[in-house]
Design a protein around this motif. Structure first.
Motif, short mmCIF file in Angstrom:
data_model
loop_
_atom_site.label_atom_id
_atom_site.label_comp_id
_atom_site.label_asym_id
_atom_site.label_seq_id
_atom_site.Cartn_x
_atom_site.Cartn_y
_atom_site.Cartn_z
N GLN A 1 10.74 4.62 -4.32
CA GLN A 1 9.19 4.92 -4.13
C GLN A 1 7.93 6.21 -3.20
O GLN A 1 7.04 6.89 -3.29
N LEU A 2 9.69 6.67 -2.49
CA LEU A 2 9.25 7.85 -2.18
C LEU A 2 8.88 8.95 -2.76
O LEU A 2 9.53 9.19 -4.21
N THR A 3 7.76 10.19 -2.81
CA THR A 3 8.10 11.39 -3.36
C THR A 3 8.45 12.26 -3.35
O THR A 3 9.49 12.13 -1.99
N ARG B 1 5.87 14.17 -7.20
CA ARG B 1 6.20 13.37 -7.81
C ARG B 1 7.10 11.93 -7.11
O ARG B 1 7.52 12.37 -6.39
N ARG B 2 7.39 11.10 -8.04
CA ARG B 2 7.54 10.09 -7.30
C ARG B 2 8.82 9.95 -7.85
O ARG B 2 9.32 10.26 -9.14
N ARG C 1 11.08 8.27 -8.83
CA ARG C 1 11.13 7.33 -9.96
C ARG C 1 10.48 8.22 -11.11
O ARG C 1 11.98 7.49 -11.92
#
Lengths: 156, 296
Positions: free
Chosen positions: B90-92, B126-127, B129
């Protein structure tokens, strides 16, 4: 400045390729006394080879008296090699000759064969052992820069 | 004499009491400053070995010492990139790097981390994921390198990178080794790729160490031989031999001078590794841990 290019399929040990390309640059006058060689870090970042390989090549060049390492500063060219700088009259003659060969319809391989034949006449190469003993760990130390590869240009 | 980067003594690991040993009786010493390839077939125990050195697994028996101490204590100085590149999805990208900076106060190499990420044209917003496998590898390597570790443990680091990224990131790794003397241990299946980058080899098969040492020494200890068929090869240790028609070709570890009428040659690292991999029964050569501290 030299930009080393490593050909992994040449059968020539990587450090030998670096030595040869440095000498080539010295012969062509692309490197002159006082010039600094790229640092090991610069070379390995560009070529992705092990740092020790570069250091080994530089040590070999140093042993031959061509370069010297100055602590903390880098590796510098001590003397140049041969008498065929890139802009010599001999090169101009060869350029003209190559242009004429091309006009005469000779293919790249024809020219290479012709040049190699003349080279062999005037500069007989030492015997070239096919298989080497185990003591000679590094393949192809006796290399001759015959232009039989078609993919390579001029290192610059 | 410097402290070895990794020293394993009779190291063994099995997952569950009845399970087969993933790694057993594994003893070697990796001197600091080497770039070491860990090779071996699938399931050989490579990932287990790296996880043990990273302190993510505990040994079932034996010991492993990292940078002169136990793996947990050494952890601040060790960078580890797992095969699966675990990151917070969930982190960028930017947040992931900020996390790296926060978790490594005082020794975070912002420039190197940023450079590794920038090389891939990654949008920092951007994440994780949404990234491809190769892009995730880039971020994971940026985190590991940003930590400026003394020891980098990389499990199949190049597996999902395109050829250009592979070359670029291998160059970055070599640059770290050149500039900081970082010890790098990486497992890989692409032996040809290791030939120019690694100066030390650890060949694992069937849960044990089969070859360990500086590649120059290992190559010097082996000879490729061509001789007439049915030539007896003893007393030399035979790793692999094949007879085609009237000719025998073999890879041997000479026990002494070889007869003058044999044709001999030096093997490449790839030939050496493949010969051992093809012949799981070939005799191991793990030099005693005290003799490997040589060569420049």
């Amino acid at each position: 400045m030299v930009d080393y290019r490593i050909d992994r399929h040449s059968g020539v040990a990587t450090y030998v390729q670096i030595v040869q390309q440095t000498k080539q640059a010295l012969r062509l006058g692309l490197l002159a006394p006082g010039d600094k060689l790229p640092t090991a870090r610069e070379v390995v970042e560009a070529t992705a080879v092990n740092p020790n390989t570069v250091l080994k090549a530089y040590r070999e060049l140093e042993r031959e008296g061509l370069v010297e390492a100055r602590r903390g500063l880098g590796t510098f060219v001590r003397r140049s090699l041969g008498a065929a700088p890139a802009d010599s009259p001999l090169r101009a003659e060869l350029e003209q000759w190559a242009a004429r060969a091309r006009e005469a319809g000779l293919e790249r391989e024809d020219v290479a064969a012709l040049f190699t034949a003349v080279l062999e006449t005037h500069y007989p190469a030492p015997a070239h052992p096919q298989m080497q003993t185990q003591a000679q760990r590094h393949r192809t130390r006796t290399h001759h820069p015959a232009p039989h590869t078609t993919s390579q240009g001029d290192p610059s | 004499m410097t402290v070895p980067a990794i020293e394993a003594d009779a190291l063994g690991k099995r997952f569950g009491r009845r399970a087969a040993w993933a790694l057993r009786d594994c003893s070697f010493r990796l001197p600091a400053g080497r770039v070491c390839a860990v090779v071996g077939p699938n399931g050989a125990g490579k990932s287990t070995l790296l996880a043990l050195a990273a302190g993510l697994l505990g040994p079932t028996e034996g010991t492993v010492t990292v940078l002169g101490t136990d793996p947990a204590t050494a952890r601040p100085e060790v960078g580890f990139v797992d095969q699966d590149k675990p990151l917070y999805p969930q982190l960028t990208v930017a947040e992931t790097l900020r996390m790296g900076a926060d978790l490594n106060p005082g020794h975070w190499d912002e420039r190197t981390a940023a450079r590794v990420v920038a090389g891939g044209d990654l949008d920092p917003n951007r994440r994780i994921r949404s990234l491809s496998g190769g892009q995730r590898t880039r971020v994971a390597l940026a985190l590991a390198l940003g930590k400026r570790p003394a020891l980098l443990l990389l499990d199949e680091p190049m597996a999902d990178l395109d050829p250009l990224a592979r070359h670029e990131l291998m160059g970055v790794l070599m640059g770290q080794a050149a500039a900081h003397g970082t010890t790098i241990v990486m497992s890989s299946h692409v032996v040809a790729e290791l030939e120019d980058t690694c100066d030390h080899l650890l060949l694992i098969g069937g849960g044990r160490v089969r070859l360990a040492g500086d590649t120059d020494d290992l190559l010097a200890a082996h000879t490729r031989v061509t001789a007439p068929a049915r030539t007896p090869l003893d007393p030399h240790t035979v790793v692999e031999s094949r007879t085609t028609g009237r000719q025998l070709t073999a890879l041997v570890r000479p026990a002494g001078p070889l007869p003058g009428d044999w044709r001999t040659g030096a093997p490449s690292l790839e030939e050496l590794v493949l010969s051992y991999l093809r012949n799981p029964g070939a005799p191991d050569q793990a030099p005693p841990p005290d003799t490997t501290e040589t060569a420049a």
